[in-house]
Design an enzyme around this catalytic site. Structure first.
Site, PDB file in Angstrom:
ATOM      1  N   ASN A   8      -8.681   6.011  -3.900  1.00  0.00           N
ATOM      2  CA  ASN A   8      -8.441   6.791  -2.678  1.00  0.00           C
ATOM      3  C   ASN A   8      -9.781   6.888  -1.955  1.00  0.00           C
ATOM      4  OD1 ASN A   8      -7.819   8.601  -0.697  1.00  0.00           O
ATOM      5  ND2 ASN A   8      -7.004  10.172  -2.054  1.00  0.00           N
ATOM      6  N   ARG A  89      -4.594   4.049  -1.794  1.00  0.00           N
ATOM      7  CA  ARG A  89      -3.908   4.971  -0.889  1.00  0.00           C
ATOM      8  C   ARG A  89      -4.313   4.615   0.542  1.00  0.00           C
ATOM      9  NH1 ARG A  89      -5.305  10.941   0.822  1.00  0.00           N
ATOM     10  NH2 ARG A  89      -3.346  11.402   1.860  1.00  0.00           N
ATOM     11  N   HIS A 178       1.985  12.584   3.334  1.00  0.00           N
ATOM     12  CA  HIS A 178       2.211  13.095   1.969  1.00  0.00           C
ATOM     13  C   HIS A 178       3.421  12.423   1.331  1.00  0.00           C
ATOM     14  CE1 HIS A 178       0.109  17.203   2.896  1.00  0.00           C
ATOM     15  NE2 HIS A 178      -0.737  16.354   2.347  1.00  0.00           N
ATOM     16  N   ARG A 239      -6.301  23.138   9.473  1.00  0.00           N
ATOM     17  CA  ARG A 239      -5.493  22.579  10.575  1.00  0.00           C
ATOM     18  C   ARG A 239      -4.475  23.608  11.063  1.00  0.00           C
ATOM     19  NH1 ARG A 239      -3.722  17.262   7.366  1.00  0.00           N
ATOM     20  NH2 ARG A 239      -5.400  17.669   5.904  1.00  0.00           N
ATOM     21  N   GLU A 382      -0.069  12.038  -7.326  1.00  0.00           N
ATOM     22  CA  GLU A 382      -0.041  10.930  -6.375  1.00  0.00           C
ATOM     23  C   GLU A 382      -0.635   9.660  -6.981  1.00  0.00           C
ATOM     24  OE1 GLU A 382      -1.583  13.972  -3.488  1.00  0.00           O
ATOM     25  OE2 GLU A 382      -0.726  12.578  -2.044  1.00  0.00           O
TER      26      GLU A 382
END
Ligand code: AMP
Length: 400
Positions: A8, A89, A178, A239, A382
């Site tokens: 990642n 990813r 996601h 955010r 993940e």
């Protein structure tokens, strides 16, 4: 024993994990960070514990060399665990990438072409892919896209009601993110309950630093709260999530903020941080418990928005069978789960306070036995999902 290396990559760091292809056990993991700075750092967790090193890491290629050194010094041996694949990813797959894809030079170009939709992420993901391909030239590399699981959204869910031609030209639509986590968690939930995923209506709440909700019908994503970028939807660490788009116009006109400043405001200085001065949920909760009113409002706003999405998605799904909490906050913050579900008994959601408060680690039921909706906590993974999808992509390509 063969393995998959999952990568990642960000612009100045990358995380990696080595996963056994058969047992799915994590064999090693690590972080290479401060790439391009005066002094870089590696941290590698292998069979003998964690080892750290400080050294100059001018670019991602040097970062992969440092990672290989860590494997050679501290194990496990990559000769004894040859790689079946390297899984990467990639945040944005646009409309083009709807499944994990074996990387070729053309795939790299297409990922680059999507950079204007994810300027912070795709170029950094690509740097990781290029450096990893140089480090492992004989191993298939697979790109696993955060958007791919949401390719099943119906047009009514992915369309923004703006000028259709303009939207088409500039690729403006909901993509959702996601996806790797929502797929893994919704499948793990069905398996845990021993029920066929085809018959389940689920809402997955991925609540970490970034947060998103996903409505999953029969194992397919039918609506999700993040949009063209990972900014829309729930209140997040830094955010804003949803807001009236006219707020941007107002701030541009009245506060004279330019596009870069608005980007910075909404992505990095809003959410929990903007409301309370703290971006980490543990700090927000602690402050709220000490009577900090701004922190309490940050929590209340987060919870209000979550209830809003649970109600909306239950309506879209035509009812609800399973509600799942996952990621850092979803898995650990029992109080937030309780506050979110308070008053939702009319939807058939009945939390069991003792089950909810128990500090177990694995997948678990936190609703009462009589609750019409089964509420679960399911830890996301993940990296494992990327490893699985990478192996599937390589097998599919071999079969073609
Ligand atoms: P993630 O992005 O999935 O790593 O999640 C990060 C978020 O999870 C941060 O806001 C953390 O504060 C939050 N988190 C982790 N552990 C806890 C906890 N025990 N209670 C509340 N929040 C937590």
């Amino acid at each position: 024993m063969s393995a998959v290396l999952v990568v990642n990559s960000g612009s100045s760091s990358f995380k990696y994990q080595l996963i056994d292809s058969e047992s799915e056990e994590s064999l090693a993991s690590g972080l290479v960070e401060r790439i391009g700075e005066a002094s870089g750092r590696t941290s590698h967790r292998g069979p003998d514990g964690t080892s750290e090193r400080t050294l100059q890491i001018p670019d991602h290629t040097a970062g992969f060399r440092a990672m290989l050194d860590a494997f050679a010094e501290h194990g496990p041996s990559l000769d004894e665990n040859p790689l079946d694949a390297v899984g990467h990813r990639v945040v944005h797959g646009g409309k083009r990438f709807f499944e994990p894809t074996v990387v070729t030079p053309l795939v790299e170009i297409n990922i680059e072409d999507l950079s204007d939709l994810a300027p912070l992420h795709n170029p950094a993901n690509l740097q990781g892919i290029r450096a990893a391909r140089a480090a492992f030239p004989d191993v298939p590399h697979v790109a696993v896209f955060d958007t791919a699981f949401h390719q099943t959204l119906p047009p009514a869910a992915y369309t923004y009601a703006i000028d259709a031609g303009l939207a088409e030209r500039h690729r403006v639509r909901r993509y959702g993110f996601h996806g790797t986590s929502h797929k893994y968690v919704s499948e793990a939930a069905a398996r845990f309950l021993g029920r066929p995923i085809e018959e389940l209506r689920q809402i997955v709440l991925h609540l970490g630093n970034g947060a998103s909700a996903c409505a999953v019908r029969g194992g397919r994503s039918v609506e999700t709260s993040m949009g063209m970028t990972p900014l829309e939807g729930l209140v997040m660490g830094t955010r804003s999530g949803d807001l009236d788009p006219a707020v941007l116009l107002h701030l541009a006109r009245r506060a004279h903020l330019g596009t870069d400043e608005l980007d910075e405001l909404l992505n990095r200085r809003s959410g929990l941080l903007g409301l309370s001065g703290r971006g980490d949920m543990r700090d927000v909760r602690q402050a709220a418990e000490n009577g900090d009113e701004a922190a309490r409002l940050a929590l209340d706003t987060t919870i209000h928005r979550l209830k809003h999405y649970i109600g909306a998605y239950t309506a879209l799904l035509g009812g609800l069978d399973v509600l799942v909490f996952t990621a850092g906050i979803g898995e650990n913050d029992a109080r937030l789960r309780e506050e979110t579900l308070e008053g939702l008994g009319f939807l058939g959601i009945e939390l069991d306070p003792e089950r909810n408060a128990a500090s177990d680690r694995g997948a678990r039921v936190i609703s009462t036995d009589g609750s019409a909706v089964t509420v679960l906590v399911v830890p996301t993974n993940e990296e494992l999902e990327i490893a699985r999808q990478s192996l599937q992509a390589v097998a599919r390509e071999r079969a073609d």
